[in-house]
Write a protein that holds these residues in place. Sequence first.
Motif, PDB file in Angstrom:
ATOM      1  N   THR A 159       2.693   7.164   0.936  1.00 39.10           N
ATOM      2  CA  THR A 159       2.136   7.923   2.048  1.00 39.10           C
ATOM      3  C   THR A 159       3.177   7.881   3.153  1.00 39.10           C
ATOM      4  O   THR A 159       3.659   6.802   3.515  1.00 39.10           O
ATOM      5  N   VAL A 184       0.815  -1.224   0.000  1.00 36.50           N
ATOM      6  CA  VAL A 184       0.000   0.000   0.000  1.00 36.50           C
ATOM      7  C   VAL A 184       0.843   1.266   0.000  1.00 36.50           C
ATOM      8  O   VAL A 184       0.311   2.371   0.090  1.00 36.50           O
ATOM      9  N   ARG A 244      -7.312   2.041   5.063  1.00 37.69           N
ATOM     10  CA  ARG A 244      -7.946   2.912   4.059  1.00 37.69           C
ATOM     11  C   ARG A 244      -7.328   2.692   2.681  1.00 37.69           C
ATOM     12  O   ARG A 244      -8.035   2.637   1.678  1.00 37.69           O
ATOM     13  N   LEU A 245      -6.010   2.532   2.634  1.00 34.37           N
ATOM     14  CA  LEU A 245      -5.346   2.348   1.342  1.00 34.37           C
ATOM     15  C   LEU A 245      -5.549   0.941   0.782  1.00 34.37           C
ATOM     16  O   LEU A 245      -5.530   0.752  -0.428  1.00 34.37           O
ATOM     17  N   ARG A 246      -5.742  -0.042   1.648  1.00 40.39           N
ATOM     18  CA  ARG A 246      -6.021  -1.411   1.187  1.00 40.39           C
ATOM     19  C   ARG A 246      -7.435  -1.537   0.649  1.00 40.39           C
ATOM     20  O   ARG A 246      -7.701  -2.330  -0.247  1.00 40.39           O
ATOM     21  N   ASN A 247      -8.358  -0.793   1.228  1.00 40.89           N
ATOM     22  CA  ASN A 247      -9.785  -0.891   0.871  1.00 40.89           C
ATOM     23  C   ASN A 247     -10.336   0.482   0.503  1.00 40.89           C
ATOM     24  O   ASN A 247     -11.184   1.013   1.221  1.00 40.89           O
ATOM     25  N   PRO A 248      -9.886   1.055  -0.605  1.00 37.59           N
ATOM     26  CA  PRO A 248     -10.320   2.419  -0.930  1.00 37.59           C
ATOM     27  C   PRO A 248     -11.823   2.523  -1.213  1.00 37.59           C
ATOM     28  O   PRO A 248     -12.406   3.582  -1.047  1.00 37.59           O
ATOM     29  N   GLU A 249     -12.466   1.432  -1.608  1.00 32.29           N
ATOM     30  CA  GLU A 249     -13.892   1.492  -1.925  1.00 32.29           C
ATOM     31  C   GLU A 249     -14.764   1.636  -0.688  1.00 32.29           C
ATOM     32  O   GLU A 249     -15.925   1.998  -0.784  1.00 32.29           O
ATOM     33  N   ARG A 250     -14.227   1.414   0.518  1.00 39.23           N
ATOM     34  CA  ARG A 250     -14.978   1.523   1.753  1.00 39.23           C
ATOM     35  C   ARG A 250     -15.175   2.975   2.194  1.00 39.23           C
ATOM     36  O   ARG A 250     -15.902   3.224   3.144  1.00 39.23           O
ATOM     37  N   GLU A 251     -14.519   3.899   1.574  1.00 38.61           N
ATOM     38  CA  GLU A 251     -14.626   5.298   2.007  1.00 38.61           C
ATOM     39  C   GLU A 251     -15.955   5.892   1.648  1.00 38.61           C
ATOM     40  O   GLU A 251     -16.602   5.617   0.728  1.00 38.61           O
ATOM     41  N   THR A 264      -4.623   4.216   8.320  1.00 40.12           N
ATOM     42  CA  THR A 264      -4.083   4.608   7.013  1.00 40.12           C
ATOM     43  C   THR A 264      -3.894   3.385   6.118  1.00 40.12           C
ATOM     44  O   THR A 264      -4.297   3.394   4.950  1.00 40.12           O
TER      45      THR A 264
END
Length: 157
Positions: free
Chosen positions: A127, A75, A150-157, A147
């Motif tokens: 990052t 990531v 969030r970067l592993r699962n960007p679609e969850r945002e 962090t």
Amino acid sequence: MEKNTAGDTEPWVPPSGSWASSAARRRNMQAIRSRDTTPERLVRRLVHAQGLRYRVAARPLPDLRRTADLVFRPVKVAVFIDGCYWHGCPEHYVSPKTNPGYWSDKVARNMARDRDTDEQLQAAGWTVLRFWEHDPAEECAVKIAATVSRLRNPERE
């Protein structure tokens, strides 16, 4: 007086090119750890307990001769836990009384190198997370985990 390699007792003479002002100062400086410090180990233990795996004291970029304390390569997250003295903490850095010119310049160079490292890593898509050694390890671990997640699962945002 110290024993030299031949076993004779003679006055200590610093090695050629050494900046150490005395044998005691040299021993003290050699004992300072550049990795596996107590703050690093605390943060690593907490991050590991959250199920995250990482590289320790690794180069994020192979061509950049700088190592991060924790590296999450998939990531692209580089974590640095900076010592207050060596990196010029605005809260805790105090200029030394012995050889202040040398040490103030050294810390200023470290700070400039830190900024350059951040810029180079960010330009390469990384990052960068920086913490001071006095920051609570639990807070650091939470921010690192958030962090990375969030970067592993960007679609969850």
